[in-house]
Design a protein around this motif. Structure first.
Motif, PDB file in Angstrom:
ATOM      1  N   GLY A  88       0.756  -1.319   0.047  1.00  0.00           N
ATOM      2  CA  GLY A  88      -0.004   0.079   0.071  1.00  0.00           C
ATOM      3  C   GLY A  88       0.766   1.382   0.008  1.00  0.00           C
ATOM      4  O   GLY A  88       0.177   2.376  -0.118  1.00  0.00           O
ATOM      5  N   ARG A  89       2.087   1.211  -0.080  1.00  0.00           N
ATOM      6  CA  ARG A  89       3.043   2.127   0.013  1.00  0.00           C
ATOM      7  C   ARG A  89       3.288   2.868  -1.279  1.00  0.00           C
ATOM      8  O   ARG A  89       3.473   4.066  -1.588  1.00  0.00           O
ATOM      9  N   TYR A  90       2.973   2.138  -2.355  1.00  0.00           N
ATOM     10  CA  TYR A  90       3.206   2.346  -3.681  1.00  0.00           C
ATOM     11  C   TYR A  90       1.708   2.060  -4.271  1.00  0.00           C
ATOM     12  O   TYR A  90       1.353   0.799  -4.448  1.00  0.00           O
ATOM     13  N   LEU A  91       1.102   3.224  -4.810  1.00  0.00           N
ATOM     14  CA  LEU A  91      -0.282   3.059  -5.643  1.00  0.00           C
ATOM     15  C   LEU A  91      -0.164   3.541  -7.033  1.00  0.00           C
ATOM     16  O   LEU A  91      -0.053   4.763  -7.205  1.00  0.00           O
ATOM     17  N   PRO A  92       0.181   2.577  -8.069  1.00  0.00           N
ATOM     18  CA  PRO A  92       0.337   2.923  -9.376  1.00  0.00           C
ATOM     19  C   PRO A  92      -0.806   3.318  -9.969  1.00  0.00           C
ATOM     20  O   PRO A  92      -1.869   3.001  -9.724  1.00  0.00           O
ATOM     21  N   ASP A  93      -0.608   4.394 -10.965  1.00  0.00           N
ATOM     22  CA  ASP A  93      -1.745   4.882 -11.671  1.00  0.00           C
ATOM     23  C   ASP A  93      -1.277   4.820 -13.134  1.00  0.00           C
ATOM     24  O   ASP A  93      -0.424   4.419 -13.636  1.00  0.00           O
ATOM     25  N   ASP A  94      -2.124   5.579 -14.120  1.00  0.00           N
ATOM     26  CA  ASP A  94      -1.987   5.281 -15.392  1.00  0.00           C
ATOM     27  C   ASP A  94      -0.808   6.390 -15.774  1.00  0.00           C
ATOM     28  O   ASP A  94      -0.701   6.497 -17.034  1.00  0.00           O
ATOM     29  N   THR A  95      -0.466   7.405 -15.059  1.00  0.00           N
ATOM     30  CA  THR A  95       0.609   8.298 -15.072  1.00  0.00           C
ATOM     31  C   THR A  95       2.100   7.637 -14.978  1.00  0.00           C
ATOM     32  O   THR A  95       3.023   8.277 -14.905  1.00  0.00           O
ATOM     33  N   ALA A  96       2.200   6.639 -14.357  1.00  0.00           N
ATOM     34  CA  ALA A  96       3.507   5.958 -14.025  1.00  0.00           C
ATOM     35  C   ALA A  96       4.263   5.752 -15.093  1.00  0.00           C
ATOM     36  O   ALA A  96       3.738   5.446 -16.233  1.00  0.00           O
ATOM     37  N   VAL A  97       5.489   6.038 -15.128  1.00  0.00           N
ATOM     38  CA  VAL A  97       6.492   6.020 -16.363  1.00  0.00           C
ATOM     39  C   VAL A  97       7.739   5.156 -15.880  1.00  0.00           C
ATOM     40  O   VAL A  97       8.152   5.455 -14.657  1.00  0.00           O
ATOM     41  N   LEU A  98       8.236   4.708 -16.498  1.00  0.00           N
ATOM     42  CA  LEU A  98       9.954   4.249 -16.522  1.00  0.00           C
ATOM     43  C   LEU A  98      10.755   5.022 -17.132  1.00  0.00           C
ATOM     44  O   LEU A  98      10.640   5.748 -18.366  1.00  0.00           O
ATOM     45  N   CYS A  99      11.913   5.342 -16.266  1.00  0.00           N
ATOM     46  CA  CYS A  99      13.066   5.982 -16.624  1.00  0.00           C
ATOM     47  C   CYS A  99      14.293   5.153 -16.712  1.00  0.00           C
ATOM     48  O   CYS A  99      14.266   4.086 -15.771  1.00  0.00           O
ATOM     49  N   ASP A 100      15.346   5.542 -17.423  1.00  0.00           N
ATOM     50  CA  ASP A 100      16.392   4.954 -17.225  1.00  0.00           C
ATOM     51  C   ASP A 100      17.282   5.677 -16.143  1.00  0.00           C
ATOM     52  O   ASP A 100      17.482   6.935 -16.122  1.00  0.00           O
ATOM     53  N   ARG A 101      17.601   4.870 -15.033  1.00  0.00           N
ATOM     54  CA  ARG A 101      18.074   5.465 -13.910  1.00  0.00           C
ATOM     55  C   ARG A 101      19.556   6.214 -13.934  1.00  0.00           C
ATOM     56  O   ARG A 101      19.459   7.269 -13.161  1.00  0.00           O
ATOM     57  N   ARG A 102      20.317   5.740 -14.890  1.00  0.00           N
ATOM     58  CA  ARG A 102      21.468   6.259 -15.034  1.00  0.00           C
ATOM     59  C   ARG A 102      21.382   7.925 -15.906  1.00  0.00           C
ATOM     60  O   ARG A 102      21.913   8.793 -15.356  1.00  0.00           O
ATOM     61  N   THR A 103      20.526   7.774 -17.041  1.00  0.00           N
ATOM     62  CA  THR A 103      20.562   9.139 -17.580  1.00  0.00           C
ATOM     63  C   THR A 103      19.204   9.869 -17.283  1.00  0.00           C
ATOM     64  O   THR A 103      19.019  11.121 -17.508  1.00  0.00           O
ATOM     65  N   GLY A 104      18.056   9.271 -16.633  1.00  0.00           N
ATOM     66  CA  GLY A 104      17.002  10.206 -16.544  1.00  0.00           C
ATOM     67  C   GLY A 104      15.994  10.038 -17.553  1.00  0.00           C
ATOM     68  O   GLY A 104      14.693  10.612 -17.363  1.00  0.00           O
ATOM     69  N   ASP A 105      16.559   9.490 -18.600  1.00  0.00           N
ATOM     70  CA  ASP A 105      15.472   9.428 -19.794  1.00  0.00           C
ATOM     71  C   ASP A 105      14.435   8.684 -19.597  1.00  0.00           C
ATOM     72  O   ASP A 105      14.255   7.602 -19.044  1.00  0.00           O
TER      73      ASP A 105
END
Length: 83
Positions: free
Chosen positions: A44-61
């Motif tokens: 319950g600490r993370y509630l994903p929604d339709d705005t969730a995105v994945l990023c490359d952690r190294r570059t932030g892209d």
């Protein structure tokens, strides 16, 4: 179906998760699997929604969800972030 192991960081909780994802499935489907797995693990600490995105952690892209992991160069040991 070949799979790769990635690390997904969740800034909302500060947790990291190792996950196996398919190489040849479009990342929008992979994102749904990741969101579900993290939501179950976060109690319950993370509630994903339709705005969730994945990023490359190294570059932030931001990851283009229309491509597969292979097409994007995501490979074993890649570090991603879900926001």
């Amino acid at each position: 179906m070949n799979k790769i192991i990635i690390e997904v960081y969740v800034p909302a909780s500060g947790n990291r998760y190792e996950m196996k994802i398919p190489r040849s499935v479009q990342m929008y489907k992979v994102l749904e699997l990741i969101k579900k797995a993290i939501a179950e693990s976060e109690d319950g600490r993370y509630l994903p929604d339709d705005t969730a995105v994945l990023c490359d952690r190294r570059t932030g892209d931001i990851i283009n969800l229309n491509f597969t992991a292979t097409e994007l160069g995501v490979k074993n040991g890649s570090k991603l972030m879900i926001i």
